[in-house]
Structures are given as structure tokens and as C-alpha cells.
Design a protein around this motif. Structure first.
Motif, PDB file in Angstrom:
ATOM      1  N   MET A   1       0.850  -1.174   0.000  1.00  0.00           N
ATOM      2  CA  MET A   1       0.000   0.000   0.000  1.00  0.00           C
ATOM      3  C   MET A   1       0.893   1.234   0.000  1.00  0.00           C
ATOM      4  N   LEU A   2       0.552   2.194  -0.874  1.00  0.00           N
ATOM      5  CA  LEU A   2       1.313   3.425  -0.988  1.00  0.00           C
ATOM      6  C   LEU A   2       0.499   4.561  -0.382  1.00  0.00           C
ATOM      7  N   THR A   3       1.121   5.285   0.529  1.00  0.00           N
ATOM      8  CA  THR A   3       0.448   6.408   1.181  1.00  0.00           C
ATOM      9  C   THR A   3       1.244   7.667   0.929  1.00  0.00           C
ATOM     10  N   ARG A   4       0.545   8.749   0.582  1.00  0.00           N
ATOM     11  CA  ARG A   4       1.205  10.037   0.357  1.00  0.00           C
ATOM     12  C   ARG A   4       0.661  11.049   1.346  1.00  0.00           C
ATOM     13  N   THR A   5       1.562  11.846   1.876  1.00  0.00           N
ATOM     14  CA  THR A   5       1.174  12.900   2.796  1.00  0.00           C
ATOM     15  C   THR A   5       1.683  14.225   2.253  1.00  0.00           C
ATOM     16  N   TYR A   6       0.791  15.185   2.097  1.00  0.00           N
ATOM     17  CA  TYR A   6       1.172  16.508   1.616  1.00  0.00           C
ATOM     18  C   TYR A   6       1.120  17.492   2.779  1.00  0.00           C
ATOM     19  N   THR A   7       2.132  18.339   2.844  1.00  0.00           N
ATOM     20  CA  THR A   7       2.148  19.332   3.909  1.00  0.00           C
ATOM     21  C   THR A   7       1.531  20.643   3.444  1.00  0.00           C
ATOM     22  N   LYS A   8       1.349  20.795   2.125  1.00  0.00           N
ATOM     23  CA  LYS A   8       0.751  22.003   1.582  1.00  0.00           C
ATOM     24  C   LYS A   8      -0.173  21.612   0.440  1.00  0.00           C
ATOM     25  N   THR A   9      -1.322  22.240   0.368  1.00  0.00           N
ATOM     26  CA  THR A   9      -2.272  21.968  -0.700  1.00  0.00           C
ATOM     27  C   THR A   9      -2.104  23.013  -1.795  1.00  0.00           C
ATOM     28  N   TYR A  10      -2.019  22.573  -3.038  1.00  0.00           N
ATOM     29  CA  TYR A  10      -1.863  23.472  -4.174  1.00  0.00           C
ATOM     30  C   TYR A  10      -3.154  23.511  -4.980  1.00  0.00           C
ATOM     31  N   THR A  11      -3.509  24.695  -5.473  1.00  0.00           N
ATOM     32  CA  THR A  11      -4.684  24.856  -6.311  1.00  0.00           C
ATOM     33  C   THR A  11      -4.448  24.120  -7.618  1.00  0.00           C
ATOM     34  N   LEU A  12      -5.359  23.208  -7.978  1.00  0.00           N
ATOM     35  CA  LEU A  12      -5.212  22.465  -9.222  1.00  0.00           C
ATOM     36  C   LEU A  12      -5.823  23.252 -10.372  1.00  0.00           C
ATOM     37  N   MET A  13      -5.109  23.309 -11.494  1.00  0.00           N
ATOM     38  CA  MET A  13      -5.531  24.073 -12.661  1.00  0.00           C
ATOM     39  C   MET A  13      -5.398  23.219 -13.915  1.00  0.00           C
ATOM     40  N   HIS A  14      -5.928  23.724 -15.013  1.00  0.00           N
ATOM     41  CA  HIS A  14      -5.869  23.047 -16.305  1.00  0.00           C
ATOM     42  C   HIS A  14      -4.973  23.849 -17.238  1.00  0.00           C
ATOM     43  N   ALA A  15      -3.917  23.234 -17.716  1.00  0.00           N
ATOM     44  CA  ALA A  15      -2.964  23.935 -18.581  1.00  0.00           C
ATOM     45  C   ALA A  15      -3.426  23.918 -20.032  1.00  0.00           C
ATOM     46  N   TRP A  16      -3.244  25.034 -20.709  1.00  0.00           N
ATOM     47  CA  TRP A  16      -3.503  25.068 -22.148  1.00  0.00           C
ATOM     48  C   TRP A  16      -2.195  25.181 -22.919  1.00  0.00           C
ATOM     49  N   ALA A  17      -1.104  25.519 -22.221  1.00  0.00           N
ATOM     50  CA  ALA A  17       0.204  25.635 -22.860  1.00  0.00           C
ATOM     51  C   ALA A  17       1.287  25.261 -21.856  1.00  0.00           C
ATOM     52  N   GLU A  18       2.444  24.888 -22.383  1.00  0.00           N
ATOM     53  CA  GLU A  18       3.595  24.599 -21.530  1.00  0.00           C
ATOM     54  C   GLU A  18       4.857  25.084 -22.228  1.00  0.00           C
ATOM     55  N   THR A  19       5.877  25.339 -21.432  1.00  0.00           N
ATOM     56  CA  THR A  19       7.159  25.784 -21.968  1.00  0.00           C
ATOM     57  C   THR A  19       8.265  25.349 -21.023  1.00  0.00           C
ATOM     58  N   VAL A  20       9.479  25.406 -21.512  1.00  0.00           N
ATOM     59  CA  VAL A  20      10.638  25.063 -20.687  1.00  0.00           C
ATOM     60  C   VAL A  20      11.136  26.333 -20.010  1.00  0.00           C
ATOM     61  N   VAL A  21      11.473  26.232 -18.752  1.00  0.00           N
ATOM     62  CA  VAL A  21      12.028  27.364 -18.003  1.00  0.00           C
ATOM     63  C   VAL A  21      13.515  27.463 -18.336  1.00  0.00           C
ATOM     64  N   HIS A  22      13.957  28.630 -18.774  1.00  0.00           N
ATOM     65  CA  HIS A  22      15.350  28.848 -19.159  1.00  0.00           C
ATOM     66  C   HIS A  22      16.153  29.405 -17.987  1.00  0.00           C
ATOM     67  N   THR A  23      17.475  29.256 -18.071  1.00  0.00           N
ATOM     68  CA  THR A  23      18.341  29.856 -17.061  1.00  0.00           C
ATOM     69  C   THR A  23      18.344  31.367 -17.247  1.00  0.00           C
ATOM     70  N   LYS A  24      18.764  32.081 -16.237  1.00  0.00           N
ATOM     71  CA  LYS A  24      18.781  33.545 -16.284  1.00  0.00           C
ATOM     72  C   LYS A  24      19.675  34.085 -17.389  1.00  0.00           C
ATOM     73  N   ASN A  25      20.741  33.368 -17.713  1.00  0.00           N
ATOM     74  CA  ASN A  25      21.707  33.880 -18.677  1.00  0.00           C
ATOM     75  C   ASN A  25      21.497  33.337 -20.094  1.00  0.00           C
ATOM     76  N   THR A  26      20.323  32.787 -20.398  1.00  0.00           N
ATOM     77  CA  THR A  26      20.032  32.310 -21.751  1.00  0.00           C
ATOM     78  C   THR A  26      19.977  33.499 -22.699  1.00  0.00           C
ATOM     79  N   ILE A  27      20.715  33.411 -23.783  1.00  0.00           N
ATOM     80  CA  ILE A  27      20.795  34.507 -24.750  1.00  0.00           C
ATOM     81  C   ILE A  27      19.965  34.153 -25.982  1.00  0.00           C
ATOM     82  N   GLY A  28      19.311  35.161 -26.571  1.00  0.00           N
ATOM     83  CA  GLY A  28      18.603  34.965 -27.822  1.00  0.00           C
ATOM     84  C   GLY A  28      17.138  34.588 -27.690  1.00  0.00           C
ATOM     85  N   VAL A  29      16.628  34.519 -26.489  1.00  0.00           N
ATOM     86  CA  VAL A  29      15.219  34.207 -26.288  1.00  0.00           C
ATOM     87  C   VAL A  29      14.620  35.374 -25.508  1.00  0.00           C
ATOM     88  N   SER A  30      13.921  36.262 -26.218  1.00  0.00           N
ATOM     89  CA  SER A  30      13.513  37.534 -25.617  1.00  0.00           C
ATOM     90  C   SER A  30      12.434  37.416 -24.541  1.00  0.00           C
TER      91      SER A  30
END
Length: 89
Positions: A1-30
Motif C-alpha cells: 500500500m502506498l500512502t502520500r502525505t502533503y504538507t501544503k495543498t496546491y490549487t489544481l488548474m488546467h494547462a492550455w500551454a507549456e514551456t521550458v524554463v530557461h536559465t537567467k543567462n540564456t541569450i537569444g530568447v527575448s
């Protein structure tokens, strides 16, 4: 049996788009989503992490928590809390 315990509840949402998070010093992506940007979900104090996928949910308007900056991006906790983050290598 697998049990999960969460210490914080997050608001669940529905995504319509996704993207990759870039590093602060990424050049060429405005208008890229950068690491250490705050998650735009109300009452979420998480920061976006480079290499992970961030999501734009239908529940938030473009001007909600990101005025003048385009789409509001949220961390994976609001879209896929049980699966964890998707990482891009």
C-alpha cells in the motif's frame, strides 16, 4: 500500500500551454520564462526552476499576476502534483 502525505495543498488548474524554463543567462530568447520567476498561482510562493516545464493555465488571465509580461506561468505543482516535474535534458 502506498500512502502520500502533503504538507501544503496546491490549487489544481488546467494547462492550455507549456514551456521550458530557461536559465537567467540564456541569450537569444527575448520573452522566455526564466528561472527564479515566481509561480503566478495565487498564494504560491514557489519559484520556477530551470530545465523544468512550466504551464500556463486557463484559470488565470494574462494580466492576473503578470501584468505586461504575457502569459502567467505556474509551477508543476498546480498541474501534475502527483507526477512531479517534467525535466528537459
Amino acid at each position: 500500500m502506498l500512502t502520500r502525505t502533503y504538507t501544503k495543498t496546491y490549487t489544481l488548474m488546467h494547462a492550455w500551454a507549456e514551456t521550458v524554463v530557461h536559465t537567467k543567462n540564456t541569450i537569444g530568447v527575448s520573452k522566455a520564462v526564466r528561472e527564479d520567476a515566481p509561480c503566478c498561482a495565487p498564494e504560491c510562493d514557489e519559484l520556477l526552476v530551470a530545465g523544468e516545464v512550466a504551464y500556463s493555465p486557463v484559470e488565470l488571465e494574462r494580466t492576473h499576476a503578470n501584468p505586461g509580461r504575457g502569459e502567467p506561468w505556474v509551477c508543476w505543482r498546480h498541474i501534475r502534483p502527483d507526477d512531479g516535474p517534467l525535466r528537459v535534458s
